[in-house]
Design a protein around this motif. Structure first.
Motif, PDB file in Angstrom:
ATOM      1  N   PRO A  42       0.716  -1.187   0.100  1.00  0.00           N
ATOM      2  CA  PRO A  42       0.075   0.168  -0.026  1.00  0.00           C
ATOM      3  C   PRO A  42       0.797   1.359  -0.100  1.00  0.00           C
ATOM      4  N   PHE A  43       1.949   1.297  -0.645  1.00  0.00           N
ATOM      5  CA  PHE A  43       2.835   2.411  -0.565  1.00  0.00           C
ATOM      6  C   PHE A  43       3.819   2.220  -1.889  1.00  0.00           C
ATOM      7  N   GLU A  44       4.022   3.364  -2.535  1.00  0.00           N
ATOM      8  CA  GLU A  44       4.999   3.668  -3.654  1.00  0.00           C
ATOM      9  C   GLU A  44       6.609   2.926  -3.038  1.00  0.00           C
ATOM     10  N   PHE A  45       6.914   1.876  -3.821  1.00  0.00           N
ATOM     11  CA  PHE A  45       8.166   1.202  -3.440  1.00  0.00           C
ATOM     12  C   PHE A  45       9.279   1.340  -4.443  1.00  0.00           C
ATOM     13  N   TYR A  46       8.805   2.149  -5.572  1.00  0.00           N
ATOM     14  CA  TYR A  46       9.704   2.456  -6.760  1.00  0.00           C
ATOM     15  C   TYR A  46      10.462   1.216  -7.406  1.00  0.00           C
ATOM     16  N   GLY A  47       9.831   0.302  -7.556  1.00  0.00           N
ATOM     17  CA  GLY A  47      10.452  -0.797  -8.330  1.00  0.00           C
ATOM     18  C   GLY A  47      10.575  -0.467  -9.893  1.00  0.00           C
ATOM     19  N   GLY A  48       9.552   0.277 -10.307  1.00  0.00           N
ATOM     20  CA  GLY A  48       9.559   0.667 -11.793  1.00  0.00           C
ATOM     21  C   GLY A  48      10.927   1.487 -12.182  1.00  0.00           C
ATOM     22  N   PRO A  49      11.109   2.768 -11.296  1.00  0.00           N
ATOM     23  CA  PRO A  49      12.337   3.520 -11.406  1.00  0.00           C
ATOM     24  C   PRO A  49      13.600   3.047 -11.268  1.00  0.00           C
ATOM     25  N   ALA A  50      13.847   2.111  -9.977  1.00  0.00           N
ATOM     26  CA  ALA A  50      14.825   1.610  -9.725  1.00  0.00           C
ATOM     27  C   ALA A  50      15.412   0.435 -10.743  1.00  0.00           C
ATOM     28  N   GLY A  51      14.378  -0.275 -11.426  1.00  0.00           N
ATOM     29  CA  GLY A  51      14.667  -1.147 -12.353  1.00  0.00           C
ATOM     30  C   GLY A  51      14.948  -0.374 -13.681  1.00  0.00           C
ATOM     31  N   VAL A  52      14.473   0.439 -14.073  1.00  0.00           N
ATOM     32  CA  VAL A  52      14.742   1.159 -15.461  1.00  0.00           C
ATOM     33  C   VAL A  52      16.054   1.845 -15.106  1.00  0.00           C
ATOM     34  N   ASP A  53      16.557   2.484 -14.089  1.00  0.00           N
ATOM     35  CA  ASP A  53      17.962   3.146 -13.893  1.00  0.00           C
ATOM     36  C   ASP A  53      18.899   1.961 -13.921  1.00  0.00           C
ATOM     37  N   LEU A  54      18.575   0.850 -13.246  1.00  0.00           N
ATOM     38  CA  LEU A  54      19.651  -0.265 -13.384  1.00  0.00           C
ATOM     39  C   LEU A  54      19.891  -0.886 -14.966  1.00  0.00           C
ATOM     40  N   PHE A  55      18.751  -0.674 -15.714  1.00  0.00           N
ATOM     41  CA  PHE A  55      18.870  -1.067 -17.172  1.00  0.00           C
ATOM     42  C   PHE A  55      19.711   0.026 -17.948  1.00  0.00           C
ATOM     43  N   PHE A  56      19.484   1.209 -17.501  1.00  0.00           N
ATOM     44  CA  PHE A  56      20.379   2.117 -18.242  1.00  0.00           C
ATOM     45  C   PHE A  56      21.736   2.194 -17.685  1.00  0.00           C
ATOM     46  N   VAL A  57      22.084   2.081 -16.663  1.00  0.00           N
ATOM     47  CA  VAL A  57      23.539   1.752 -16.311  1.00  0.00           C
ATOM     48  C   VAL A  57      24.083   0.669 -16.798  1.00  0.00           C
ATOM     49  N   VAL A  58      23.362  -0.433 -16.969  1.00  0.00           N
ATOM     50  CA  VAL A  58      23.978  -1.693 -17.536  1.00  0.00           C
ATOM     51  C   VAL A  58      24.014  -1.409 -18.913  1.00  0.00           C
ATOM     52  N   VAL A 191      16.702  15.239 -25.594  1.00  0.00           N
ATOM     53  CA  VAL A 191      18.202  15.144 -26.031  1.00  0.00           C
ATOM     54  C   VAL A 191      19.178  15.183 -24.808  1.00  0.00           C
ATOM     55  N   PHE A 192      19.001  16.212 -24.000  1.00  0.00           N
ATOM     56  CA  PHE A 192      19.770  16.446 -22.648  1.00  0.00           C
ATOM     57  C   PHE A 192      19.253  16.109 -21.528  1.00  0.00           C
ATOM     58  N   ASN A 193      18.528  14.674 -21.623  1.00  0.00           N
ATOM     59  CA  ASN A 193      17.750  14.180 -20.392  1.00  0.00           C
ATOM     60  C   ASN A 193      18.702  13.875 -19.280  1.00  0.00           C
ATOM     61  N   ARG A 194      18.229  14.085 -17.953  1.00  0.00           N
ATOM     62  CA  ARG A 194      19.019  13.403 -16.991  1.00  0.00           C
ATOM     63  C   ARG A 194      19.274  12.102 -17.024  1.00  0.00           C
ATOM     64  N   LEU A 195      18.417  11.132 -17.692  1.00  0.00           N
ATOM     65  CA  LEU A 195      18.842   9.823 -17.751  1.00  0.00           C
ATOM     66  C   LEU A 195      20.169   9.791 -18.585  1.00  0.00           C
ATOM     67  N   ASN A 196      20.629  10.692 -19.231  1.00  0.00           N
ATOM     68  CA  ASN A 196      22.057  10.520 -19.844  1.00  0.00           C
ATOM     69  C   ASN A 196      23.252  10.277 -18.736  1.00  0.00           C
ATOM     70  N   LEU A 197      22.659  10.815 -17.637  1.00  0.00           N
ATOM     71  CA  LEU A 197      23.961  10.566 -16.656  1.00  0.00           C
ATOM     72  C   LEU A 197      24.012   9.166 -16.212  1.00  0.00           C
ATOM     73  N   LEU A 198      22.910   8.449 -16.286  1.00  0.00           N
ATOM     74  CA  LEU A 198      22.929   6.956 -15.976  1.00  0.00           C
ATOM     75  C   LEU A 198      23.768   6.040 -16.995  1.00  0.00           C
ATOM     76  N   PHE A 199      23.515   6.516 -18.323  1.00  0.00           N
ATOM     77  CA  PHE A 199      24.401   6.022 -19.260  1.00  0.00           C
ATOM     78  C   PHE A 199      26.030   6.150 -18.879  1.00  0.00           C
ATOM     79  N   GLY A 200      25.980   7.341 -18.749  1.00  0.00           N
ATOM     80  CA  GLY A 200      27.555   7.760 -18.194  1.00  0.00           C
ATOM     81  C   GLY A 200      27.970   6.822 -17.225  1.00  0.00           C
ATOM     82  N   PHE A 201      27.376   6.553 -16.047  1.00  0.00           N
ATOM     83  CA  PHE A 201      27.841   5.732 -15.000  1.00  0.00           C
ATOM     84  C   PHE A 201      28.242   4.397 -15.563  1.00  0.00           C
ATOM     85  N   GLY A 202      27.381   3.796 -16.288  1.00  0.00           N
ATOM     86  CA  GLY A 202      27.855   2.553 -17.080  1.00  0.00           C
ATOM     87  C   GLY A 202      28.843   2.784 -17.789  1.00  0.00           C
ATOM     88  N   PHE A 203      28.923   3.530 -18.569  1.00  0.00           N
ATOM     89  CA  PHE A 203      29.957   3.883 -19.623  1.00  0.00           C
ATOM     90  C   PHE A 203      31.388   4.022 -18.986  1.00  0.00           C
TER      91      PHE A 203
END
Length: 369
Positions: A42-58, A191-203
Motif C-alpha cells: 500500500p505504498f510507492e516502493f519505486y520498483g519501476g524507477p529502480a529497475g529502469v535505472d539499473l537497465f540504463f547503467v547496465v 536530447v539532454f535528459n537527466r537519464l544521460n547521466l545513468l548511461f554515463g555511469f555505466g560507460f
C-alpha cells in the motif's frame, strides 16, 4: 575443453531489473478500481524507477564493452555494423510487441482507440506518449546509440564528446530551469535528459573494466543471491529519497548506487555447475527484454480474468501470481520468438562483417573469450 559461462553478474542484474519493474506494475495494476481496487503493497516502493535505472547503467556498460578495443578504446568495426547490431536487437521485437498490443486493444475496444501512441512507439518518436508505455525507455536507448556512434566513428575526441553529452543535463537544467510546455523545450529535454547521466555511469564503469580488468577479479560465489540483496538495498535508497527522474541530485545518487552494484556484479564468479537460483537468474537475464516489453499485457490479462472470477482473493496472492506469470510468459516468448528472431537477423546484413567482439561470456578462470 573448458566450459564457457556467461558474464553472470550482468545477466543477473538484467533479470533483477526486469523483475523490479514487473513487481511495481503488478502492484499498481491490482490497485486499479476496475480490478481489485486495493494494492498488496500500500505504498510507492519505486520498483519501476529502480529497475529502469539499473537497465540504463547496465546498457551504458555493455555498449562500450562490446564495441571498444581494450587497448586503444577505438571501435572494433564500422558504424553501419554497430547500428545494425543494435537496431536488429531491439527494433523488430519491439514492432512485434507494439503490433500485438494494438491488435488486442483494437479488438477489446471494438476498433475505438487512438493510433498515435502506437505509431510513436513503432518509430520511437521522441515526443509524446507511447503504447506500450515501456517503449519510452527505448527512445533513450536509441538516442544513446546514435550519440555513441556519431562520436566514435569520426576523427576526434570520441570519449570527450560522449562524456559531454552524458554530463549535459547538469548544464541544461541549470540554465533553462524547469520544463516548459513547449515542443521545442520537450525535444531539448529529451536530447539532454537527466537519464544521460545513468548511461554515463555505466560507460565509465566499462572503461575501467576494459583498461583495468585486474580490478574486477571474479571471486564472488552465489552471485544471484548477493545481487538480489544489493538490489533490495538499492530499492530502499529510492524509497528513502522519494526518487524522481526530474531531480538531478536523485539521478546522480541512483547512478552512483547502480554503479556500485554493477562493480559487484562484475566480480561474480561463473560457476561450472550453477545452482537453481543462479540458473533462474541467468534465464531471467536472457529474457529480460521480452519480459520488459510483454509484462503489461500479461498482467492486464491475469487481472481481467481473476478480478471477475474471484474478486475477493488476497491481493498479495494475486501479486505473486502476476509476477510469476509475467516472468514465465516472458521466458517462453523469449525462447520461442525473440531469440530465434535475433539469431536469424544475425545471419543477414552487416552483422556478418562485424569483427569479433567480446560477448558477455567468460570461462571459469576469468579469461576473456
Amino acid at each position: 575443453m573448458s566450459a564457457i559461462k556467461q558474464l553472470n553478474g550482468i545477466q543477473y542484474l538484467r533479470g533483477l531489473a526486469a523483475s523490479l519493474v514487473v513487481a511495481e506494475h503488478a502492484n499498481l495494476g491490482i490497485g486499479l478500481p476496475k480490478y481489485f481496487g486495493r494494492q498488496p503493497v500500500p505504498f510507492e516502493f519505486y520498483g519501476g524507477p529502480a529497475g529502469v535505472d539499473l537497465f540504463f547503467v547496465v546498457s551504458g556498460f555493455i555498449i562500450a564493452y562490446i564495441t571498444l578495443e581494450p587497448s586503444s578504446l577505438n571501435p572494433r568495426g564500422g558504424i553501419g555494423d554497430f547500428l545494425w547490431r543494435r537496431l536488429a536487437r531491439i527494433v523488430p521485437f519491439l514492432w512485434l510487441c507494439v503490433a500485438t498490443y494494438a491488435a488486442l486493444r483494437f479488438v477489446g475496444r471494438h476498433g475505438s482507440f487512438e493510433w498515435d501512441p502506437y505509431l510513436r512507439a513503432l518509430t520511437l518518436f521522441p515526443i509524446g506518449p507511447v503504447n506500450p508505455s515501456q517503449a519510452w525507455t527505448l527512445r533513450h536507448e536509441l538516442l544513446f546509440y546514435l550519440v555513441f556512434a556519431t562520436a566514435f566513428w569520426r576523427s576526434g575526441p570520441g570519449l570527450l564528446l560522449v562524456g559531454a553529452w552524458m554530463l549535459s543535463p547538469i548544464l541544461f537544467f541549470s540554465v533553462l530551469g524547469p520544463a516548459q510546455p513547449t515542443t521545442g523545450y520537450e525535444l531539448l529535454g529529451f536530447v539532454f535528459n537527466r537519464l544521460n547521466l545513468l548511461f554515463g555511469f555505466g560507460f565509465l564503469t566499462s572503461l575501467a573494466y576494459l583498461r583495468r580488468p585486474d580490478w574486477f577479479v571474479e571471486t564472488l560465489p552465489n552471485g544471484m543471491a548477493i545481487l538480489t540483496g544489493l538490489c533490495g538495498l538499492y530499492l530502499v535508497l529510492f524509497m528513502l529519497i522519494s526518487y524522481t527522474h526530474l531531480d538531478t541530485a536523485d539521478v546522480l545518487l541512483a547512478g552512483v548506487g547502480a554503479s556500485l552494484v554493477l562493480c559487484v556484479a562484475l566480480r561474480v564468479r561463473a560457476e561450472l555447475r550453477p545452482g537453481l537460483i543462479d540458473r533462474a537468474g541467468l534465464a531471467l537475464g536472457d529474457a529480460s527484454y521480452a519480459i520488459y516489453l510483454t509484462h503489461g499485457a500479461i498482467i492486464s490479462a491475469v487481472l481481467g480474468v481473476w478480478s471477475r472470477l474471484a474478486p475477493n482473493t488476497n491481493a498479495l496472492v494475486v501479486l505473486l501470481v502476476c509476477i510469476a506469470a509475467s516472468l514465465g510468459a516472458g521466458l517462453l516468448i523469449h525462447r520461442s520468438i525473440e531469440r530465434p528472431m535475433v539469431r536469424w537477423l544475425q545471419d543477414v546484413g552487416f552483422w556478418r562483417h562485424f569483427r569479433a567482439t567480446p560477448s558477455l561470456l567468460r570461462d571459469p578462470t576469468g579469461k576473456r573469450n
